[in-house]
Motif scaffolding. Structure first.
Motif, PDB file in Angstrom:
ATOM      1  N   LEU C  15       0.839  -1.192   0.000  1.00  0.00           N
ATOM      2  CA  LEU C  15       0.000   0.000   0.000  1.00  0.00           C
ATOM      3  C   LEU C  15       0.881   1.252   0.000  1.00  0.00           C
ATOM      4  O   LEU C  15       0.615   2.224  -0.715  1.00  0.00           O
ATOM      5  CB  LEU C  15      -0.895  -0.018   1.237  1.00  0.00           C
ATOM      6  CG  LEU C  15      -2.170   0.796   1.162  1.00  0.00           C
ATOM      7  CD1 LEU C  15      -3.016   0.350  -0.017  1.00  0.00           C
ATOM      8  CD2 LEU C  15      -2.959   0.659   2.444  1.00  0.00           C
ATOM      9  N   ALA C  16       1.948   1.188   0.779  1.00  0.00           N
ATOM     10  CA  ALA C  16       2.877   2.314   0.813  1.00  0.00           C
ATOM     11  C   ALA C  16       3.514   2.504  -0.556  1.00  0.00           C
ATOM     12  O   ALA C  16       3.691   3.637  -1.021  1.00  0.00           O
ATOM     13  CB  ALA C  16       3.947   2.067   1.869  1.00  0.00           C
ATOM     14  N   ALA C  17       3.839   1.381  -1.201  1.00  0.00           N
ATOM     15  CA  ALA C  17       4.428   1.479  -2.537  1.00  0.00           C
ATOM     16  C   ALA C  17       3.462   2.163  -3.489  1.00  0.00           C
ATOM     17  O   ALA C  17       3.853   2.986  -4.321  1.00  0.00           O
ATOM     18  CB  ALA C  17       4.782   0.093  -3.052  1.00  0.00           C
ATOM     19  N   ILE C  19       1.137   4.337  -2.749  1.00  0.00           N
ATOM     20  CA  ILE C  19       1.077   5.779  -2.482  1.00  0.00           C
ATOM     21  C   ILE C  19       2.356   6.461  -2.959  1.00  0.00           C
ATOM     22  O   ILE C  19       2.315   7.535  -3.571  1.00  0.00           O
ATOM     23  CB  ILE C  19       0.845   6.022  -0.981  1.00  0.00           C
ATOM     24  CG1 ILE C  19      -0.540   5.485  -0.594  1.00  0.00           C
ATOM     25  CG2 ILE C  19       0.944   7.495  -0.641  1.00  0.00           C
ATOM     26  CD1 ILE C  19      -0.757   5.314   0.881  1.00  0.00           C
ATOM     27  N   ALA C  20       3.497   5.788  -2.727  1.00  0.00           N
ATOM     28  CA  ALA C  20       4.763   6.367  -3.151  1.00  0.00           C
ATOM     29  C   ALA C  20       4.787   6.566  -4.662  1.00  0.00           C
ATOM     30  O   ALA C  20       5.286   7.576  -5.164  1.00  0.00           O
ATOM     31  CB  ALA C  20       5.920   5.476  -2.718  1.00  0.00           C
ATOM     32  N   CYS C  21       4.218   5.603  -5.379  1.00  0.00           N
ATOM     33  CA  CYS C  21       4.178   5.718  -6.837  1.00  0.00           C
ATOM     34  C   CYS C  21       3.414   6.966  -7.249  1.00  0.00           C
ATOM     35  O   CYS C  21       3.775   7.634  -8.218  1.00  0.00           O
ATOM     36  CB  CYS C  21       3.497   4.508  -7.455  1.00  0.00           C
ATOM     37  SG  CYS C  21       4.572   3.095  -7.550  1.00  0.00           S
ATOM     38  N   LEU C  22       2.351   7.261  -6.533  1.00  0.00           N
ATOM     39  CA  LEU C  22       1.558   8.428  -6.895  1.00  0.00           C
ATOM     40  C   LEU C  22       2.267   9.723  -6.508  1.00  0.00           C
ATOM     41  O   LEU C  22       2.208  10.714  -7.218  1.00  0.00           O
ATOM     42  CB  LEU C  22       0.184   8.361  -6.222  1.00  0.00           C
ATOM     43  CG  LEU C  22      -0.721   7.246  -6.741  1.00  0.00           C
ATOM     44  CD1 LEU C  22      -1.994   7.174  -5.935  1.00  0.00           C
ATOM     45  CD2 LEU C  22      -1.038   7.475  -8.209  1.00  0.00           C
ATOM     46  N   ILE C  23       2.946   9.674  -5.348  1.00  0.00           N
ATOM     47  CA  ILE C  23       3.621  10.898  -4.899  1.00  0.00           C
ATOM     48  C   ILE C  23       4.803  11.228  -5.806  1.00  0.00           C
ATOM     49  O   ILE C  23       4.991  12.361  -6.234  1.00  0.00           O
ATOM     50  CB  ILE C  23       4.107  10.731  -3.443  1.00  0.00           C
ATOM     51  CG1 ILE C  23       2.896  10.629  -2.514  1.00  0.00           C
ATOM     52  CG2 ILE C  23       4.986  11.911  -3.025  1.00  0.00           C
ATOM     53  CD1 ILE C  23       3.251  10.346  -1.082  1.00  0.00           C
ATOM     54  N   ALA C 115       1.312   2.149  -9.521  1.00  0.00           N
ATOM     55  CA  ALA C 115       0.488   2.315  -8.322  1.00  0.00           C
ATOM     56  C   ALA C 115      -0.581   1.227  -8.278  1.00  0.00           C
ATOM     57  O   ALA C 115      -0.779   0.564  -7.251  1.00  0.00           O
ATOM     58  CB  ALA C 115      -0.147   3.695  -8.302  1.00  0.00           C
ATOM     59  N   CYS C 116      -1.268   1.027  -9.396  1.00  0.00           N
ATOM     60  CA  CYS C 116      -2.312   0.001  -9.431  1.00  0.00           C
ATOM     61  C   CYS C 116      -1.706  -1.378  -9.227  1.00  0.00           C
ATOM     62  O   CYS C 116      -2.285  -2.249  -8.580  1.00  0.00           O
ATOM     63  CB  CYS C 116      -3.067   0.037 -10.758  1.00  0.00           C
ATOM     64  SG  CYS C 116      -4.105   1.463 -10.915  1.00  0.00           S
ATOM     65  N   GLU C 141     -12.670  -8.164  -4.261  1.00  0.00           N
ATOM     66  CA  GLU C 141     -13.236  -7.076  -5.058  1.00  0.00           C
ATOM     67  C   GLU C 141     -12.225  -5.962  -5.272  1.00  0.00           C
ATOM     68  O   GLU C 141     -12.156  -5.377  -6.345  1.00  0.00           O
ATOM     69  CB  GLU C 141     -14.492  -6.520  -4.378  1.00  0.00           C
ATOM     70  CG  GLU C 141     -15.660  -7.473  -4.366  1.00  0.00           C
ATOM     71  CD  GLU C 141     -16.280  -7.670  -5.740  1.00  0.00           C
ATOM     72  OE1 GLU C 141     -15.534  -7.973  -6.677  1.00  0.00           O
ATOM     73  OE2 GLU C 141     -17.500  -7.540  -5.863  1.00  0.00           O
ATOM     74  N   LEU C 142     -11.436  -5.692  -4.242  1.00  0.00           N
ATOM     75  CA  LEU C 142     -10.410  -4.659  -4.398  1.00  0.00           C
ATOM     76  C   LEU C 142      -9.449  -5.043  -5.516  1.00  0.00           C
ATOM     77  O   LEU C 142      -9.017  -4.202  -6.298  1.00  0.00           O
ATOM     78  CB  LEU C 142      -9.631  -4.480  -3.091  1.00  0.00           C
ATOM     79  CG  LEU C 142     -10.341  -3.737  -1.981  1.00  0.00           C
ATOM     80  CD1 LEU C 142      -9.408  -3.558  -0.804  1.00  0.00           C
ATOM     81  CD2 LEU C 142     -10.817  -2.376  -2.470  1.00  0.00           C
ATOM     82  N   LEU C 143      -9.157  -6.327  -5.591  1.00  0.00           N
ATOM     83  CA  LEU C 143      -8.242  -6.797  -6.628  1.00  0.00           C
ATOM     84  C   LEU C 143      -8.850  -6.564  -8.008  1.00  0.00           C
ATOM     85  O   LEU C 143      -8.172  -6.085  -8.923  1.00  0.00           O
ATOM     86  CB  LEU C 143      -7.952  -8.283  -6.397  1.00  0.00           C
ATOM     87  CG  LEU C 143      -6.918  -8.903  -7.311  1.00  0.00           C
ATOM     88  CD1 LEU C 143      -5.609  -8.161  -7.207  1.00  0.00           C
ATOM     89  CD2 LEU C 143      -6.710 -10.365  -6.964  1.00  0.00           C
ATOM     90  N   THR C 144     -10.125  -6.888  -8.143  1.00  0.00           N
ATOM     91  CA  THR C 144     -10.787  -6.663  -9.432  1.00  0.00           C
ATOM     92  C   THR C 144     -10.684  -5.199  -9.826  1.00  0.00           C
ATOM     93  O   THR C 144     -10.308  -4.867 -10.949  1.00  0.00           O
ATOM     94  CB  THR C 144     -12.281  -7.021  -9.332  1.00  0.00           C
ATOM     95  OG1 THR C 144     -12.404  -8.310  -8.772  1.00  0.00           O
ATOM     96  CG2 THR C 144     -12.931  -6.984 -10.686  1.00  0.00           C
ATOM     97  N   ILE C 145     -11.014  -4.335  -8.879  1.00  0.00           N
ATOM     98  CA  ILE C 145     -11.081  -2.917  -9.218  1.00  0.00           C
ATOM     99  C   ILE C 145      -9.687  -2.367  -9.499  1.00  0.00           C
ATOM    100  O   ILE C 145      -9.490  -1.595 -10.434  1.00  0.00           O
ATOM    101  CB  ILE C 145     -11.762  -2.145  -8.081  1.00  0.00           C
ATOM    102  CG1 ILE C 145     -13.225  -2.552  -8.029  1.00  0.00           C
ATOM    103  CG2 ILE C 145     -11.647  -0.659  -8.283  1.00  0.00           C
ATOM    104  CD1 ILE C 145     -13.868  -2.250  -6.731  1.00  0.00           C
ATOM    105  N   SER C 146      -8.712  -2.802  -8.709  1.00  0.00           N
ATOM    106  CA  SER C 146      -7.384  -2.217  -8.898  1.00  0.00           C
ATOM    107  C   SER C 146      -6.735  -2.725 -10.180  1.00  0.00           C
ATOM    108  O   SER C 146      -5.849  -2.062 -10.722  1.00  0.00           O
ATOM    109  CB  SER C 146      -6.496  -2.523  -7.699  1.00  0.00           C
ATOM    110  OG  SER C 146      -6.335  -3.907  -7.576  1.00  0.00           O
TER     111      SER C 146
END
Lengths: 510, 141, 507
Positions: C15-17, C19-23, C115-116, C141-146
């Motif tokens: 999850l941190a990765a 966010i880091a990708c987005l930052i 990020a995804c 479901e999170l996996l599907t969406i991401s």
């Protein structure tokens, strides 16, 4: 001072905005009006949290206005069910107000801003009053306070789109018919029982199942409220009103007005009339049930074909109301609990979605989907909010929409109605279609080259994200909402509204 | 079930009959008339019918106005429905005035207060939106 | 670290990765390097969880109360641990590969992509460690969406259509069937916890159990059981690292893993065997295995062929559950691992070929092996592992599945597995063969223009000059995973031993 506030919390949640409304208008300064409104909402919000904490384990509070004991005086009565609704209304109002301050700048002429706040506060007062009161006629009075101000609020959208006027007019006519039906119903039960206090009524009505006056009263009340809450075939006013009202108003109405109307229906069905009445069960089975199912499918289906995002969300609201009615129609405490949970969850989700869409409209000036292509890059936070809200509409786990769906499915399966559960899940697939249509446009369509869109200002983003975070938080920690709803549903189902209440605010009165 | 057409029953409930007729007349006007102003008139009739229902309900034969005179044998009409309906009248007036105000605004911006024409104008507007959208879509591709 | 914190770390790292990708969207080297570090740290975390687990500690954690008595909860058990191990180790490989591929191929929107990607790993970890159906469903479901943005990454009309099919099938099956099944299970049993031996034993009659199993089997669309397999080929529009992720690391594996977990911990293998509720599933899985293999043979597009091969291979694992024998379940578990290594190799090779030559069709790849020897040798190893030849990992899982079929007394299934191996040979080996042996085809008209040219006219050129490999970052990872296939052959016994407890407990 503190104990004074605590003792009179039940009346203060209504009185605060009621006093603030004329003050806001009298000062005539939009900043003062805004601060007054914000203060009133915040006060009501804190007090409704306080009330909810008092009743969340099943207690009932009563407050006698002016010290006049019922049935002569008007009584306010709080149990878990209406404390939850109070909290919804106050919380949404608190979230919407700071948003409105910015969003109305582009939607309403500046000279009308103080009037906007006044109307908003009156609407808020009305909704709170309808919810908290324990007197049937008082419901009507507050209902009309909120409705009248709502008509005005909707009509304020006319500066951007004149269709707001005809929408407001339609709403006025249908709303008034609904309210008048409701009054006829009240008149009839008053004739039959000679009282208008809800607890009193339920005691006297308990033995009057065969009474035809009582039956027709019930019919009038349900149809009257049905118009207000937009039960499927009576929903004609809703899409127009939600579509053309100013963004902040759409969000506030979508999140609160119909919820309060549903609460009134529940209150009358379970606490005033007795759910044991055969005619009530027939109503649930033959009227609520089929129309709820039709609403869920038909309205979702219509939503798919809308090109105006606000209209799409409005139809989605009609569909969601279908879920709530379905919960009631399952005729079990679990079903009722599902309705109450969804009441809360849908308010948060739809409020957030309307706010987010409003932020886009604020920036690009158009509610049409076609004009929103590629905005995901320009307005990442707003669009992310729309995605999360949309996922909640679908019912993806981790959002409140899932909690609702979960509880509703459980209620349907516990009742052994697996075809119903199938319909619930199938209908949420239609939600996938319309939500994803929007998501694709926001993210995968190319941005027009001449696009000037920028991220929405913080004053719009913060309220939106507050609601979105609530969507997520209560999606994970659903314990609280489910618990309160269970307690509320159980007490409604067992007719505990009339139980011995803790009487508030007697201190210092002789 | 045999319905007993008792003339006393009919006359004895005359206030309800009048209420029903008035209410339905009002409702019919709201539904059937296309003119927004006439709709408001219908709505008023409809509401007034309900006021009548309440007021007649509270009346007790031979009763006077409920004012304390010190005479314990005095028969009063029930004041409560009358008081209630005072509130309802206020609401009714507010509704009517708001409705009229809306009609004025509608007339200003649409130039008509006939429902059909307003619907037609609204419909044209939505159609033009759809066409605009379709055009933009075809431009893109 | 306390056990609870270990789970938290395993979830928080990806999850941190993300966010880091987005930052750090604008600093590609920092972003990609950071993600690589995180992926290594994740592997380290999972390994230390493994060590703690093997020392006999009970590792569990639960956070939010969802309902009274139901929480978002995590618990380490062998099956999930193996899955997490596979996913986290292959994340490193796919990440390196992804960086090479995305840069080599000039794809856009790297930040969103990675990020995804990281978020998908987060969801995978959640699935692996989930302690009850609710948590499983949440992360499923999170996996599907991401992964949806990854599939639709190219934003072309085809990508959008592929994304729609992907999301449509996965979302609708999970909401309509899986959610219903979960709620139903909860209503019947009053619990959703994964319990060794199953929770449905004795709660319902066999017929109903079969219906519930059907809801689960079709609800887990990610297991790509026919007829809900269409999303897998549709998702092939995605960039190749995504396909690798989808097929080998996260998505499909999450599907069959859930299937296995539900079979073992919800239904209970003994319960399934006793009631025979899974008979129909066995036949359907057998049908899926054969039908998908046959379809794969007809595909000329390399990625599509591999996709259908995956459909077929996934049904092996479903079959393992449906056999309702302990060996079958363990074989299924092992197959998750071996197939992951085999298939990821194949996909990365396909991607490397695309990066180097921009060829997607198998018929264009004649003689490419001489230009890209490393890629093709890795491909060959992966293919052999999928086919199930020793000394490669794939042979063990197939063997165990056959033993399982024999245990269950299903001789037909042994036949199906053998036939399927033959089909695997028929659709995988020709690709490899064409790469190296192209003599007869050189005369082919169109071949000279694109592929064969380099391979054909090699008269005086040295080996090095002929070499036309993809960038090193694209070639190294498949070679590593191919080596992994080899290593797995020797460690399969350990994994089997490790997995053995899953079918004990209950009975």
């Amino acid at each position: 001072m503190m104990s004074l506030v605590e003792n009179h919390a039940a009346i203060l949640v209504v009185i605060l905005p009621l006093i603030a409304a004329p003050l806001a208008m009298l000062f005539g300064n939009r900043n003062v009006a805004f601060l007054l409104s914000l203060a009133a909402s915040a006060g009501s919000f804190l007090l409704s949290i306080y009330l909810l904490m008092l009743v969340k384990d099943g207690a009932v509070l009563a407050y006698h206005i002016g010290g006049w004991a019922p049935p002569l005086g008007i009584e306010y009565r709080v149990d878990a069910a209406n404390a939850l609704v109070l909290l919804i209304v106050a919380a949404i109002s608190l979230a919407v107000l700071p948003y409105a301050r910015t969003s109305i700048e582009k939607e309403i002429a500046e000279k009308n801003h103080t009037l906007f706040y006044a109307c908003f506060l009156l609407c808020f007062t009305g909704l709170m009053g309808v919810t908290i009161t324990g007197d049937a006629f008082n419901v009507f009075v507050f209902l009309e306070i909120s409705s009248l101000s709502t008509y005005v609020l909707v009509a304020l959208g006319a500066e951007k789109d004149r269709r707001a006027l005809s929408a407001a007019y339609d709403y006025l006519v249908l709303g008034t018919i609904g309210a008048t039906f409701f009054v006829i119903g009240l008149g009839l039960i008053y004739m039959a029982t000679g009282t208008l206090n809800m607890v009193d009524l339920s005691e006297r009505l308990a033995s009057m199942e065969g009474n035809r006056t009582v039956r027709s009263a019930f019919a009038f009340i349900i149809i009257g409220m049905g118009l207000k809450l937009a039960i499927y075939p009576l929903h004609r006013w809703l899409p127009g009103a939600y579509t053309y009202a100013p963004s902040a108003v759409s969000a506030f109405l979508a999140a609160t007005a119909t919820k309060v109307a549903i609460y009134v229906v529940i209150r009358f069905m379970f606490s005033v009339f007795s759910i044991k009445f055969g005619f009530e069960q027939d109503t649930l089975k033959y009227i609520f049930f089929p129309f709820a199912v039709i609403a869920v499918f038909a309205a979702s289906f219509i939503a798919v074909f809308q090109i105006n995002v606000k209209r799409m969300l409005a139809y989605s609201s009609v569909a969601q109301i279908g879920y709530m009615l379905l919960g009631i129609a399952l005729f079990s405490a679990t079903g009722l609990s599902a309705t109450l949970v969804h009441l809360f969850n849908h308010a948060v989700t739809k409020g957030a979605l309307f706010l987010a869409i409003g932020a886009i409209i604020y920036q690009i000036g158009s509610p049409l989907m076609a004009n929103m292509s590629g905005l995901g890059k320009k307005m990442p936070w707003t669009c992310a909010a729309i995605v999360v809200g949309g996922l909640s509409l679908i019912g993806v786990p981790g959002t409140v929409g899932f909690v609702s769906k979960w509880v509703l499915l459980m209620a349907a399966l516990e009742a052994g109605l697996w075809p119903v559960s199938l319909m619930i899940v199938l209908s949420s697939l239609i939600a996938v279609v319309y939500v994803w249509k929007l998501v694709e446009i926001l993210y995968l369509e190319p941005l027009p080259k001449d696009s000037q869109a920028r991220e929405a200002p913080l004053s719009l983003l913060v309220p939106t994200w507050c609601l979105i975070l609530a969507t997520l938080w209560f999606g994970f920690a659903a314990d609280f909402t489910v618990h309160v709803s269970d307690i509320a549903a159980q007490s409604l189902f067992d007719g505990k509204f009339g139980q011995d209440a803790i009487i508030m605010g007697t201190e210092g009165r002789s | 079930m045999a319905i007993d057409f008792d003339i006393d029953f009919i006359l004895g409930h005359i206030n309800y009959w009048l209420f029903v007729i008035l209410m339905l007349t009002g409702l019919y006007i709201v539904v059937a008339r296309g003119n927004l102003l006439k709709k408001i008139v219908g709505l008023n009739l409809f509401q007034v019918a309900v006021f009548m229902l309440y007021i007649s309900m509270g009346k007790i034969g031979g009763g006077t106005a409920p004012i304390l005179t010190g005479n314990p044998d005095e028969v009063y009409s029930n004041p409560l429905p009358h008081v209630l309906i005072l509130t309802a009248i206020v609401v009714g007036i507010a509704t009517t005035s708001l409705g009229l105000a809306l009609i004025v605004r509608i007339n200003e911006s649409y130039g008509t207060i006939e429902e059909d024409e307003i619907l037609e104008l609204d419909h044209q507007k939505s159609q033009s939106e759809i066409i605009k959208v379709a055009k933009e879509a075809s431009n893109d591709s | 670290m306390t056990p609870e914190n270990l789970i938290l770390t395993a979830l928080a790292l990806p999850l941190a990765a993300c966010i880091a990708c987005l930052i750090f969207a604008k600093q590609p080297n920092l972003r990609d390097g950071l993600t690589l570090l995180v992926s290594i740290a994740l592997l380290g975390t999972v390994i230390s969880i493994l060590q703690q687990f093997q020392s006999g500690q009970v590792i569990e954690a639960s956070w939010w109360n969802f309902n009274p008595g139901v929480a978002i909860a995590f618990k380490i058990e062998p099956l999930g641990l193996i899955f997490a191990l596979v996913a986290s180790s292959l994340w490193i490989a796919t990440h390196i590969y992804g960086v090479g591929y995305m840069r080599g191929n000039n794809e856009k929107k790297h930040a969103r992509f990675f990020a995804c990607f990281a978020f998908a790993i987060f969801a995978t970890m959640g699935i692996a460690f989930s302690a009850n159906l609710l948590t499983l469903f949440l992360f499923y479901e999170l996996l599907t969406i991401s992964t949806y943005p990854l599939v639709a990454h190219k934003e072309t009309p085809e990508a959008k259509a592929g994304g729609r099919t992907y999301l449509g099938i996965l979302m609708s099956t999970s909401i309509v069937f899986l959610l219903t099944a979960i709620v139903w299970t909860y209503v019947i049993t009053g619990t959703m916890d994964f319990t060794p031996g199953g929770i449905l034993t004795g709660k319902t009659e066999a017929g109903f159990l079969a219906i519930l199993l059907a809801l689960f089997a079709f609800g887990i669309g990610k297991a790509a059981l026919m007829p809900f397999h269409r999303w897998l080929p549709a998702a092939m529009v995605a960039p190749t690292p995504v396909s690798a992720l989808l097929h080998a690391v996260a998505v499909v594996k999450a599907g069959v893993f859930s299937m296995l977990k539900i079979g073992v911990y919800i239904f209970g293998i003994d319960n399934l065997a006793a009631t025979g509720a899974s008979q129909w599933l066995m036949w359907l899985a057998a049908f899926s295995i054969l039908a998908a293999s046959l379809i794969a043979m007809q595909q000329d597009n390399l990625k599509r062929r591999l996709a259908y091969s995956t459909v077929s291979q996934l049904s092996y694992i479903t079959l393992g559950v449906a056999l309702a024998s302990s060996m079958g379940a363990i074989g299924g578990g092992l197959h998750i691992v071996t197939h992951a290594f085999g298939k990821i190799t194949l996909f990365m090779c396909a991607g490397a070929i695309y990066v180097a030559t921009h060829k997607t069709e198998i018929s264009q790849m004649r003689g490419l092996g001489k230009a890209m020897p490393f890629t093709f040798i890795a491909f060959g190893i992966g293919a052999l592992s999928i086919i199930g030849l020793p000394p490669l990992g794939g042979s063990w899982s197939k063997w165990l599945l056959m033993v399982g079929a024999a245990d269950a007394g299903q001789q037909v299934m042994i036949g199906v597995l053998m036939l399927s191996s033959a089909l695997n040979v028929a659709y995988l080996l020709p690709i490899f063969a064409r790469g190296f042996f192209d003599g007869s085809i050189k005369s082919d008209g169109d071949d000279g223009d694109d592929g064969g040219g380099d391979g054909g006219g090699d008269g005086g050129k040295s080996f090095r000059e002929n070499l036309k490999e993809a960038p090193i970052l694209c070639v190294l990872p498949p070679c590593l995973t191919a080596a992994g296939c080899l290593v797995l052959f020797f460690y399969a016994g350990k994994i089997e031993e490790f997995l053995a407890p899953i079918i004990m407990g209950g009975s």
